[in-house]
Scaffold this active site. Structure first.
Site, mmCIF file in Angstrom:
data_model
loop_
_atom_site.group_PDB
_atom_site.id
_atom_site.type_symbol
_atom_site.label_atom_id
_atom_site.label_comp_id
_atom_site.label_asym_id
_atom_site.label_seq_id
_atom_site.Cartn_x
_atom_site.Cartn_y
_atom_site.Cartn_z
ATOM 1 N N SER A 258 48.360 51.453 30.731
ATOM 2 C CA SER A 258 48.172 50.037 31.063
ATOM 3 C C SER A 258 46.825 49.498 30.587
ATOM 4 C CB SER A 258 48.305 49.836 32.570
ATOM 5 O OG SER A 258 47.407 50.679 33.284
ATOM 6 N N ASP A 495 41.395 46.414 42.245
ATOM 7 C CA ASP A 495 41.550 46.961 40.898
ATOM 8 C C ASP A 495 40.193 46.950 40.198
ATOM 9 O OD1 ASP A 495 42.194 47.711 38.356
ATOM 10 O OD2 ASP A 495 43.773 46.234 38.034
ATOM 11 N N HIS A 498 41.233 48.139 35.552
ATOM 12 C CA HIS A 498 41.657 47.220 34.503
ATOM 13 C C HIS A 498 40.620 46.113 34.340
ATOM 14 C CE1 HIS A 498 45.410 49.212 35.846
ATOM 15 N NE2 HIS A 498 45.724 49.164 34.555
#
Length: 547
Positions: A258, A495, A498
């Site tokens: 990802s 998060d 990312h």
């Protein structure tokens, strides 16, 4: 009467000379070819200026000079920020009598001519204003004043058009790339730049929810306005038109986890700025980008190219096997991922894997790693990672044609969890600016392993090392803005792995564009073969001399 001396060759000496001389000739022949072919090609926009007074038909010696390092600094002043441009002092005084030749820019001047300054102006974002070359000489015959294209990608002028201004800018960009080629892009600092970001979440429809921090409620905008500045050079600003021309009729493919999808979405957003009509870009299967689906092909109709993403967490095959009475998930580190048929035939391949190797199951390594029919009761994660990378490398060497495909491998991207990990209360939400020092205290072992594996490969692979520069950017993560407000209220998970878009992955793609435009695949393959021939010839010559 003086006695004459006799001269004779011993058989061993004759044998040595017989082998040494041809070996030396072969070595220097290939070395000369390698040097000639290894010299960077001259940009297409070349301006020749001949001095009629010095033109003669006589033969004169030619002197080849290496371009010196830049010695002049040129400043661009804006109302809100200061941008420094280094323009190489690469125009030399001609000693051949055949007139001066300038390949560094469209501006014809002598080596000791006056300096050029960039004065920012205008009310738009980006590096706008006029670059004026102030020449004191009265022999100036052409206009030296032109505009630098706007920093906004949607308004950027096409390079290589009919305008002489565009030709000058294109030539300068190519010379800048040559100067950056040998620069260490990993060492530098983040500089606040009002002309960034290169796009917004409004102008780009391809940002999925997890990376769309602005739409998820993040109000501060400062994290978007940082530009990576290497210490010894300047990374050329991303040029959407240039990248689109580079991949015209080709396939640009991102393969990985990802984090690679993060970079892929950034690339889509940066390229859309070079398209007049966004409707001319579409997903071939009509899919909307979400984290649930892993394979996407976006077609840019006007350039007949595709920008694709294929998910694979480890590059090798995730499987299941029976251990005792149970059927458990395993990772077959000796078997490549099943999606390789989609990777083949790409013109540019960008691989990565690292993020999932830090999870609990992979770190623990108990009854998880599989080779053949054997599931290892316990295997160290570093050993498993190396074997998986060797499996990937073997596939690349077997199925990728280096004359067609340029292969990149991006390094690991750092996380910035504080007070725990992603599932144990780790957070990064209070960060609003880059760190003063990178969070990377030691070079990651995974990067070392990747570099070691790449060195053993037959296929040339460019290692995109973004770890150090990303280590400063604790402010660039979604933190609690990785989803809509309603979804965030039901979970305290943040998060910090990312990246928000626009953001840090945009810099990764600027570096990717730089390296993509530096060498063609067949040039890299040719140079690698020449090096092998030179080494073999050298070893042969040394062996003969030892005898």
């Amino acid at each position: 009467m003086e006695k004459q001396r006799s001269f004779s060759f011993k058989p061993t000496r004759l044998l040595v000379f017989t082998f040494t001389i041809p070996s030396s000739v072969i070595f220097f022949t290939f070395f000369t070819i390698w040097v000639i072919r290894g010299t960077p090609s001259v940009p297409q926009e070349i301006h020749f200026q001949f001095n009629q007074s010095s033109l003669s038909l006589g033969f004169r010696s030619l002197t080849v000079q290496k371009l010196p390092a830049p010695s002049e600094n040129f400043s661009a002043t804006r109302e809100k920020s200061l941008i420094l441009l280094d323009i190489p002092n690469s125009i030399h005084e001609n000693t051949t009598g055949f007139g001066s030749i300038s390949v560094s820019s469209g501006l014809q001047r002598k080596e000791h001519g006056p300096r050029a300054s960039v004065v920012g102006g205008g009310k738009g974002d980006g590096l706008e204003g006029k670059l004026s070359t102030l020449l004191g000489s009265t022999s100036q015959t052409s206009s030296e004043k032109f505009e630098v294209p706007s920093g906004k990608r949607g308004k950027e002028k096409r390079i290589g058009g009919t305008s002489s201004k565009n030709f000058v800018v294109s030539s300068r960009e190519k010379v800048e790339q040559k100067r950056v080629k040998d620069c260490d892009l990993t060492n530098g600092r983040w500089i606040y730049d009002e002309s960034y970001p290169l796009y917004t979440n409004v102008s780009c429809p391809f940002i999925d929810e997890g990376f769309n921090c602005g739409a998820n409620g993040r109000l501060d905008k400062i994290y978007m306005k940082w530009r990576w500045q290497p210490h010894d050079c300047e990374i050329p600003r991303f040029n959407a038109t240039k990248m689109l021309e580079l991949i015209r009729g080709k396939r640009l493919v991102f393969v990985g986890d990802s984090i690679n999808r993060n970079q892929w979405e950034s690339m889509l957003c940066m390229l859309i700025g070079g398209i007049g009509d966004p409707k001319r870009v579409y997903e071939t299967h009509g899919r909307r980008i979400t984290k649930e689906k892993g394979n996407y092909i976006f077609k840019f109709v006007d350039y007949k190219c595709t920008v694709e993403y294929y998910i694979t967490h480890f590059l090798v095959h995730e499987s299941k096997a029976r251990v005792g009475q149970k059927r458990v998930q395993t990772l077959q580190i000796d078997k490549i991922d099943r999606g390789t048929s989609r990777w083949r035939g790409a013109d540019i391949l960008v691989f990565n894997t690292a993020h999932w190797w830090s999870h609990y199951k992979t770190q623990r390594g108990i009854n998880y790693y599989q080779e053949g029919n054997q599931v290892h009761p316990r295997l160290d994660v570093s050993t498993a990672f190396r074997r998986a990378l060797m499996t990937w490398a073997s596939w690349v060497d077997k199925y990728i044609n280096p004359r067609k495909t340029r292969v990149f491998f991006r390094s690991s991207a750092p996380s910035h969890f504080r007070g725990g990990q992603w599932n144990s209360g780790g957070h990064c939400e209070e960060a609003s600016q880059p760190l003063n020092k990178t969070s990377i205290t030691s070079y990651p072992e995974k990067n070392i392993i990747v570099e070691q594996v790449i060195k053993q490969m037959k296929t040339p692979v460019t290692f995109l090392n973004i770890t150090h520069l990303s280590g400063y950017r604790i402010d660039g993560h979604p933190s609690r803005y990785g989803g809509k407000s309603g979804k965030r209220s039901s979970s305290n998970i943040q998060d910090c792995s990312h990246w928000c878009l626009p953001g840090v992955p945009d810099t990764w793609n600027e570096i990717l564009l730089h390296f993509s435009a530096t060498h063609c695949p067949h040039q890299l393959a040719y140079r690698m073969r020449i090096r092998e021939v030179i080494l073999r010839a050298k070893e042969c010559g040394e062996a003969v001399l030892r005898k």
